[in-house]
Design a protein around this motif. Structure first.
Motif, PDB file in Angstrom:
ATOM      1  N   GLN A 120       0.811  -1.216   0.000  1.00  0.00           N
ATOM      2  CA  GLN A 120       0.000   0.000   0.000  1.00  0.00           C
ATOM      3  C   GLN A 120       0.848   1.272   0.000  1.00  0.00           C
ATOM      4  OE1 GLN A 120      -3.349   0.310  -0.407  1.00  0.00           O
ATOM      5  NE2 GLN A 120      -3.109  -1.842  -0.899  1.00  0.00           N
ATOM      6  N   THR A 121       1.945   1.246   0.753  1.00  0.00           N
ATOM      7  CA  THR A 121       2.778   2.444   0.813  1.00  0.00           C
ATOM      8  C   THR A 121       3.320   2.794  -0.561  1.00  0.00           C
ATOM      9  OG1 THR A 121       4.577   0.981   1.416  1.00  0.00           O
ATOM     10  CG2 THR A 121       3.542   2.214   3.205  1.00  0.00           C
ATOM     11  N   LYS A 122       3.764   1.747  -1.245  1.00  0.00           N
ATOM     12  CA  LYS A 122       4.326   1.969  -2.585  1.00  0.00           C
ATOM     13  C   LYS A 122       3.257   2.498  -3.514  1.00  0.00           C
ATOM     14  CE  LYS A 122       8.391  -0.583  -2.353  1.00  0.00           C
ATOM     15  NZ  LYS A 122       9.547  -0.911  -3.151  1.00  0.00           N
ATOM     16  N   LEU A 123       2.050   1.983  -3.291  1.00  0.00           N
ATOM     17  CA  LEU A 123       0.924   2.413  -4.108  1.00  0.00           C
ATOM     18  C   LEU A 123       0.712   3.914  -3.950  1.00  0.00           C
ATOM     19  CD1 LEU A 123      -1.340   0.295  -5.428  1.00  0.00           C
ATOM     20  CD2 LEU A 123      -2.775   1.725  -4.018  1.00  0.00           C
ATOM     21  N   ALA A 124       0.717   4.357  -2.678  1.00  0.00           N
ATOM     22  CA  ALA A 124       0.521   5.777  -2.410  1.00  0.00           C
ATOM     23  C   ALA A 124       1.637   6.590  -3.053  1.00  0.00           C
ATOM     24  CB  ALA A 124       0.490   6.016  -0.901  1.00  0.00           C
ATOM     25  N   GLU A 125       2.853   6.053  -2.974  1.00  0.00           N
ATOM     26  CA  GLU A 125       3.993   6.738  -3.588  1.00  0.00           C
ATOM     27  C   GLU A 125       3.779   6.932  -5.082  1.00  0.00           C
ATOM     28  OE1 GLU A 125       7.423   4.874  -0.866  1.00  0.00           O
ATOM     29  OE2 GLU A 125       7.882   4.985  -3.002  1.00  0.00           O
ATOM     30  N   ALA A 126       3.328   5.838  -5.698  1.00  0.00           N
ATOM     31  CA  ALA A 126       3.114   5.889  -7.151  1.00  0.00           C
ATOM     32  C   ALA A 126       2.025   6.900  -7.482  1.00  0.00           C
ATOM     33  CB  ALA A 126       2.742   4.501  -7.666  1.00  0.00           C
ATOM     34  N   GLU A 127       0.989   6.890  -6.665  1.00  0.00           N
ATOM     35  CA  GLU A 127      -0.128   7.800  -6.907  1.00  0.00           C
ATOM     36  C   GLU A 127       0.313   9.250  -6.738  1.00  0.00           C
ATOM     37  OE1 GLU A 127      -4.782   8.107  -5.537  1.00  0.00           O
ATOM     38  OE2 GLU A 127      -3.525   6.505  -4.744  1.00  0.00           O
ATOM     39  N   LEU A 128       1.133   9.456  -5.696  1.00  0.00           N
ATOM     40  CA  LEU A 128       1.648  10.800  -5.445  1.00  0.00           C
ATOM     41  C   LEU A 128       2.448  11.305  -6.643  1.00  0.00           C
ATOM     42  CD1 LEU A 128       2.770  10.787  -1.709  1.00  0.00           C
ATOM     43  CD2 LEU A 128       1.270  12.444  -2.828  1.00  0.00           C
ATOM     44  N   LEU A 129       3.275  10.397  -7.152  1.00  0.00           N
ATOM     45  CA  LEU A 129       4.092  10.766  -8.304  1.00  0.00           C
ATOM     46  C   LEU A 129       3.229  11.190  -9.481  1.00  0.00           C
ATOM     47  CD1 LEU A 129       7.126   8.459  -8.328  1.00  0.00           C
ATOM     48  CD2 LEU A 129       7.050  10.675  -9.472  1.00  0.00           C
ATOM     49  N   GLN A 130       2.169  10.375  -9.697  1.00  0.00           N
ATOM     50  CA  GLN A 130       1.241  10.674 -10.796  1.00  0.00           C
ATOM     51  C   GLN A 130       0.588  12.026 -10.589  1.00  0.00           C
ATOM     52  OE1 GLN A 130      -1.895   8.006 -11.998  1.00  0.00           O
ATOM     53  NE2 GLN A 130      -0.567   6.257 -11.668  1.00  0.00           N
ATOM     54  N   LEU A 131       0.153  12.246  -9.334  1.00  0.00           N
ATOM     55  CA  LEU A 131      -0.535  13.498  -9.023  1.00  0.00           C
ATOM     56  C   LEU A 131       0.408  14.689  -9.222  1.00  0.00           C
ATOM     57  CD1 LEU A 131      -2.603  12.433  -5.890  1.00  0.00           C
ATOM     58  CD2 LEU A 131      -3.514  13.182  -8.091  1.00  0.00           C
ATOM     59  N   ARG A 132       1.668  14.508  -8.810  1.00  0.00           N
ATOM     60  CA  ARG A 132       2.627  15.617  -8.971  1.00  0.00           C
ATOM     61  C   ARG A 132       2.846  15.928 -10.441  1.00  0.00           C
ATOM     62  NH1 ARG A 132       5.583  13.235  -4.463  1.00  0.00           N
ATOM     63  NH2 ARG A 132       4.839  14.328  -2.610  1.00  0.00           N
ATOM     64  N   GLN A 133       2.851  14.858 -11.248  1.00  0.00           N
ATOM     65  CA  GLN A 133       2.993  15.084 -12.700  1.00  0.00           C
ATOM     66  C   GLN A 133       1.793  15.856 -13.226  1.00  0.00           C
ATOM     67  OE1 GLN A 133       3.592  11.334 -14.629  1.00  0.00           O
ATOM     68  NE2 GLN A 133       5.809  11.588 -14.639  1.00  0.00           N
ATOM     69  N   ARG A 134       0.606  15.444 -12.744  1.00  0.00           N
ATOM     70  CA  ARG A 134      -0.619  16.114 -13.196  1.00  0.00           C
ATOM     71  C   ARG A 134      -0.615  17.581 -12.793  1.00  0.00           C
ATOM     72  NH1 ARG A 134      -5.776  12.900 -11.344  1.00  0.00           N
ATOM     73  NH2 ARG A 134      -6.709  14.965 -11.305  1.00  0.00           N
ATOM     74  N   LEU A 135      -0.130  17.821 -11.564  1.00  0.00           N
ATOM     75  CA  LEU A 135      -0.054  19.188 -11.058  1.00  0.00           C
ATOM     76  C   LEU A 135       0.856  20.019 -11.958  1.00  0.00           C
ATOM     77  CD1 LEU A 135      -0.665  21.265  -8.810  1.00  0.00           C
ATOM     78  CD2 LEU A 135       1.325  20.404  -7.582  1.00  0.00           C
ATOM     79  N   LYS A 136       2.017  19.435 -12.265  1.00  0.00           N
ATOM     80  CA  LYS A 136       2.996  20.137 -13.091  1.00  0.00           C
ATOM     81  C   LYS A 136       2.390  20.494 -14.454  1.00  0.00           C
ATOM     82  CE  LYS A 136       7.621  19.463 -14.933  1.00  0.00           C
ATOM     83  NZ  LYS A 136       7.861  18.387 -15.895  1.00  0.00           N
TER      84      LYS A 136
END
Lengths: 160, 354
Positions: A120-136
């Motif tokens: 789950q932690t890794k999942l959140a990490e991956a999601e965060l990364l995706q979200l940061r890309q979307r933000l950018k």
């Protein structure tokens, strides 16, 4: 860029043939035509058989020599049959593969599905990364509404 | 799996139901997955391949999934049976012709197949009649989740699902739509469509995938990029372009029937007449003639046969299907006479039904 002397592709291999008596001959070929060049220049004339030896030396210079500790694949094997040997090859040959992936897909980062069992932690990490890309991307195209929404999502995830 | 009864039925992709089925034959989703604990198939020993097959076969058979899947050991299957599965698009040509322990799990309705020890350890595909990419993706996604509960996949956060060929890495997803485009071919506009598709990074292939020629005017359109986009993005990109191609084909059909009606009618009737009367028929010629007949049925130029009947002939006249239906192996000349005889008889029966 210099063109291959056998086709119109860019020449990536430059050979200086030593003809003896201080004479040299320059050849410029691409990776695809290179094996043929070696074959042709080693045909017949015995003084030029050294080209085949040069070929294997060049392969060694062009491609990393280490083999994957898991499956034993060398990068030259991949160049020859276009298949990797195991999942670990993606790490072992990272430097060679990343430009290739950029070339094929125009991207080097997975943003699709993640296995559910993935911690789950890794999942959140991956999601965060995706979200940061979307933000950018949202900021880049000045879509501030979307940016604010994504920033809120990131905050919520980071608090967990 | 009973290969004889399979041969006599129509595959899902030729069921001719589903949205836009006059032009869109089928929609397909394929996912490539590998087990994290084994080298990829091309680097695995026979022993390792047998282990992979055994463990995946056991898991697939126990899978809590509807429809249930039935396993076919391809190494033990006859070359003819393997070819039947290729013709029905349940197994790739590469897997059928490769060596060593390998197999396929197939749902009885043929919507789902899971190939084992293909280029990747697992290649699962969902195929739907008509234009139904989203339905196909939902099934594939669900199947993938179910399998993943039991099987640790080779996966990296950065690069996604790791595959033997870097062209599949990331989502491991190939979404494809098979189209029947006879009017665009007849009006010589097909090249234009291809060029437009290639510009947006979509691939165009023939009926049986990579390197196969587009016989019968069937074309498969699929994504090339698998990394850096989500599954939904990839599917949407294809889904958004297909209606345009459908519109072009419809327009081309309209123009043909308006401006060249006698020529089109002649072509359709001649094709039908040849199929009804010929004494020797290759599978290539059959495909081309059936394509014209299929166009004729869709344009209401002939009513001797319906679309379902035409689709059935497409699959039953393929070499391996024909041999299974005749109950014996035939050489090429024998096949061509048997195919012609089969077509004559079947068309007479179908005409009687209408």
């Amino acid at each position: 860029m210099q063109k291959c002397e056998r086709c119109d592709s860019p020449a990536t291999i430059h050979v200086t043939e030593v003809l003896g008596e201080g004479k040299f001959e320059e050849h410029h070929v691409c990776e695809q035509c290179y094996p043929k060049y070696v074959h042709d220049s080693s045909d017949g004339d015995s003084s030029k058989t050294s080209a085949a030896e040069v070929a294997s030396e060049l392969d060694e210079a062009l491609f990393p020599q280490q083999a994957c500790p898991e499956c034993g694949l060398k990068f030259i094997d991949f160049r020859n049959n276009h298949r990797l040997g195991c999942a670990r090859d993606y790490q072992v040959f990272r430097n060679e593969l990343m430009p290739l992936l950029e070339n094929i897909h125009g991207d080097t980062r997975h943003i699709g599905k993640t296995p559910r069992r993935y911690p789950q932690t890794k999942l959140a990490e991956a999601e965060l990364l995706q979200l940061r890309q979307r933000l950018k991307r949202a900021v880049e195209r000045e879509d501030y509404e979307e940016a604010a929404r994504v920033r809120d999502q990131i905050k919520t995830l980071e608090e967990v | 799996m009973n290969m004889d009864s399979l041969t006599q039925s129509n595959g899902e992709w030729l069921r001719a139901s589903g949205p836009e089925a006059d032009i869109v034959i089928s929609s397909r989703i394929r996912l490539a997955r590998n087990l994290s604990s084994f080298p990829f198939t091309n680097r695995a020993t026979t022993h390792q391949k047998a282990e992979i097959e055994q463990s995946l076969k056991a898991r697939v058979e126990k899978l809590d999934f509807d429809p249930r899947l039935e396993y076919v050991n391809l190494a033990a299957a006859s070359p003819l049976d393997r070819q039947v599965l290729v013709e029905r698009q349940l197994v790739s040509r590469e897997l059928a012709n490769s060596e060593g322990p390998r197999g396929v799990a197939v749902a009885a309705n043929e919507i789902i197949s899971i190939m084992i020890n293909e280029e990747d350890h697992i290649r699962m595909q969902v195929i739907r009649s008509g234009f139904a990419l989203d339905d196909a993706w939902q099934d594939a996604d669900r199947l993938d989740d179910k399998l993943e509960e039991k099987v640790p996949y080779a996966f990296s956060e950065e690069l996604g699902y790791l595959t033997a060929c870097p062209t599949n890495v990331g989502t491991g997803l190939r979404a494809s739509v098979m189209l029947h485009l006879p009017a665009l071919v007849l009006s010589k506009q097909i090249e234009k469509v291809f060029r437009a598709l290639q510009k947006i990074n979509l691939a165009v292939r023939g009926l049986y995938g990579e390197g196969s020629r587009a016989s019968g005017d069937f074309y498969q359109i699929s994504n090339q990029v698998t990394l850096g986009k989500s599954e939904t993005q990839i599917i949407n990109e294809i889904r958004d372009v297909i209606p345009q191609i459908i519109a072009y084909e419809r327009q081309a059909r309209e123009t043909l029937t308006r401006d060249n009606r006698p020529q089109v009618l002649d072509r359709v009737k001649r094709a039908f007449g040849t199929l009804q009367n010929a004494a020797m028929m290759t599978s290539e010629e059959t495909m081309d003639l059936l394509s014209s007949v299929r166009l004729g049925v869709n344009l209401h130029l002939i009513d001797d046969i319906d679309i379902h009947g035409v689709n059935e002939l497409f699959i039953h006249t393929q070499p391996a299907h024909l041999q299974k239906l005749m109950g014996k192996e035939l050489d090429s000349d024998e096949r061509n006479s048997e195919r012609a005889r089969f077509l004559r008889n079947r068309l007479r029966e179908l005409d009687g039904l209408n």
